[in-house]
Design a protein around this motif. Structure first.
Motif, short mmCIF file in Angstrom:
data_model
loop_
_atom_site.label_atom_id
_atom_site.label_comp_id
_atom_site.label_asym_id
_atom_site.label_seq_id
_atom_site.Cartn_x
_atom_site.Cartn_y
_atom_site.Cartn_z
N PRO A 1 0.98 -1.27 -0.02
CA PRO A 1 0.08 0.02 0.03
C PRO A 1 0.90 1.22 -0.21
CG PRO A 1 0.19 -1.13 2.12
CD PRO A 1 0.70 -2.05 1.10
N ASP A 2 0.31 2.32 -0.69
CA ASP A 2 1.27 3.69 -0.71
C ASP A 2 0.22 4.83 -1.07
OD1 ASP A 2 0.78 3.76 -3.57
OD2 ASP A 2 2.44 2.33 -4.00
N LEU A 3 0.95 6.02 -1.17
CA LEU A 3 0.21 7.23 -1.45
C LEU A 3 1.10 7.92 -2.59
CD1 LEU A 3 -0.24 8.88 1.98
CD2 LEU A 3 -2.04 8.17 0.51
N THR A 4 0.23 8.17 -3.46
CA THR A 4 0.82 8.81 -4.74
C THR A 4 0.52 10.52 -4.40
OG1 THR A 4 0.64 7.11 -6.30
CG2 THR A 4 0.91 9.46 -7.32
N VAL A 5 1.49 11.15 -4.17
CA VAL A 5 1.38 12.55 -3.93
C VAL A 5 1.23 13.59 -5.19
CG1 VAL A 5 2.22 14.63 -2.39
CG2 VAL A 5 2.68 12.07 -1.90
N PHE A 6 0.25 14.44 -5.22
CA PHE A 6 -0.06 15.44 -6.17
C PHE A 6 -0.21 16.57 -5.48
CE2 PHE A 6 -1.55 11.49 -8.26
CZ PHE A 6 -1.32 11.64 -9.41
N LEU A 7 0.78 17.49 -5.62
CA LEU A 7 0.92 18.86 -4.94
C LEU A 7 0.64 19.80 -5.96
CD1 LEU A 7 3.87 18.69 -2.49
CD2 LEU A 7 1.81 18.17 -2.16
N PRO A 8 -0.19 20.83 -5.53
CA PRO A 8 -0.62 22.09 -6.57
C PRO A 8 0.91 22.94 -6.72
CG PRO A 8 -1.37 22.52 -4.39
CD PRO A 8 -0.71 21.03 -4.32
N GLU A 9 0.81 23.75 -7.77
CA GLU A 9 1.70 24.82 -7.77
C GLU A 9 1.80 25.58 -6.54
OE1 GLU A 9 1.00 27.24 -11.05
OE2 GLU A 9 0.68 25.42 -12.47
N LYS A 10 2.80 26.04 -6.10
CA LYS A 10 3.07 26.56 -4.76
C LYS A 10 2.44 28.02 -4.76
CE LYS A 10 7.58 24.63 -3.18
NZ LYS A 10 9.03 25.04 -2.68
#
Length: 331
Positions: free
Chosen positions: A62-71
């Protein structure tokens, strides 16, 4: 030559800036996972109209895929996203990654949760395994919030179909930690977003496949797989199999709502013939009874599994949902 080199550097930088980080949920042993040498994720692709759905059939890690927005857009809000799949698999693209990318447009971070499936071939105590992973996801994000520029008090959970059941289970069963939690980190999501969710486990309302996969006992994993291989007949076959009444009550989340259940946004299509719309209606009624803020968005048509793209209309629920998320998390 120099121009080509500069172009390559620029292209590389562009690629890296949009690359997503994948982080394992656990350090070391994964709780309740059986130790099986060489076990890996398995995937399949299924046709769905004019599209193809990427489906994870077995989750080994199991894992997390991280999607971060533009700062420049970041709001400090984060959402854990639970793809659906009847607790048989995970529709990881359109009910996971696509939603995360859409949230990023409004400055909301998305964390796609690849949670383990309740399959007794690979896990012990199968009914608690998905919830363990959801609890670990919110714990991990909250304890590392500063690293990702996230406000630890603005972390919600979103779920689709059976993923909606998992999301609503976290929102109604967070008091009892099923994972090690030495810091006593809060496992309560600050808000919930439920998209055509499985809510109830009772005979007249539930999605039988989701129910039996999660809390059913008696069938071997091989026999269950044989039944589930034909989704057109599986519901009629599964309803004939007995399921423990106490477990039905425990995982019927409309019965677990309290005044401390997180505020909720719910979407459903009235013509859904896979997960009955009454699941959402009952949950809304339970939230209202307990004076919990709830907002709903119903389609007349759309069926099941449309994620963020209901082909029957140009109006998409997620636009209203993102407005709601920003409003309830306003400082």
């Amino acid at each position: 030559m120099i121009k080509r080199y500069l172009f390559f550097i620029l292209l590389l930088g562009f690629t890296i800036s949009y690359a997503q980080q994948v982080i394992p949920l656990y350090d070391g042993k994964v709780p309740n996972s059986k130790v099986i040498a060489g076990l890996t994720d398995t995937t399949a692709v299924f046709p769905s109209g004019n599209k193809k759905i990427h489906f994870i059939l077995r989750v080994a890690s199991p894992d997390l895929t991280v999607f971060l927005p533009e700062k420049s857009k970041a709001t400090g809000i984060a959402v854990i996203i639970c793809p659906g799949g009847g607790y048989t698999g995970l529709a990881i693209d359109h009910e996971g990654y696509d939603i995360a990318k859409k949230l990023n447009e409004k400055g909301i971070a998305g964390f796609v949760l690849k949670y383990r499936l309740p399959n007794a071939q690979y896990v012990e105590n199968k009914q608690i395994v998905p919830l363990q992973d959801a609890q670990r996801a919110i714990q991990l994000i909250r304890e590392n919030a500063e690293k990702w520029g996230i406000n630890p008090d603005k972390i919600g959970i979103q779920g689709n179909s059976a993923g909606g059941h998992l999301a609503s289970t976290l929102g109604t069963h967070y008091q009892k930690a099923l994972i090690d939690n030495p810091r006593n980190t809060s496992l309560r999501p600050d808000f919930m977003v439920l998209n055509y969710p499985v809510i109830s486990m009772v005979d007249s309302l539930t999605h039988m496949g989701s129910r039996y996969n999660l809390i059913g006992e008696g069938l071997s994993p091989v026999a269950l797989k044989a039944i589930m291989s034909d989704w057109k007949t599986s519901e009629q076959k599964l309803i004939k199999l007995s399921v423990d009444g106490e477990k039905i009550k425990e995982y019927s989340n409309e019965l677990q709502v309290t005044s401390d259940t997180p505020p909720t946004f719910i979407t459903h299509a009235v013509d859904d013939n896979v997960v009955k719309v009454q699941n959402s209606l009952l949950f809304i009624a339970a939230l209202q009874k307990n004076k919990v803020a709830v907002e709903s968005f119903f389609y007349a048509k759309g069926g099941h599994g449309f994620a963020i793209d209901n082909p029957t209309t140009d109006v998409e629920w997620i636009d209203n949902c993102m407005t709601w998320i920003l409003k309830i998390n306003k400082d």
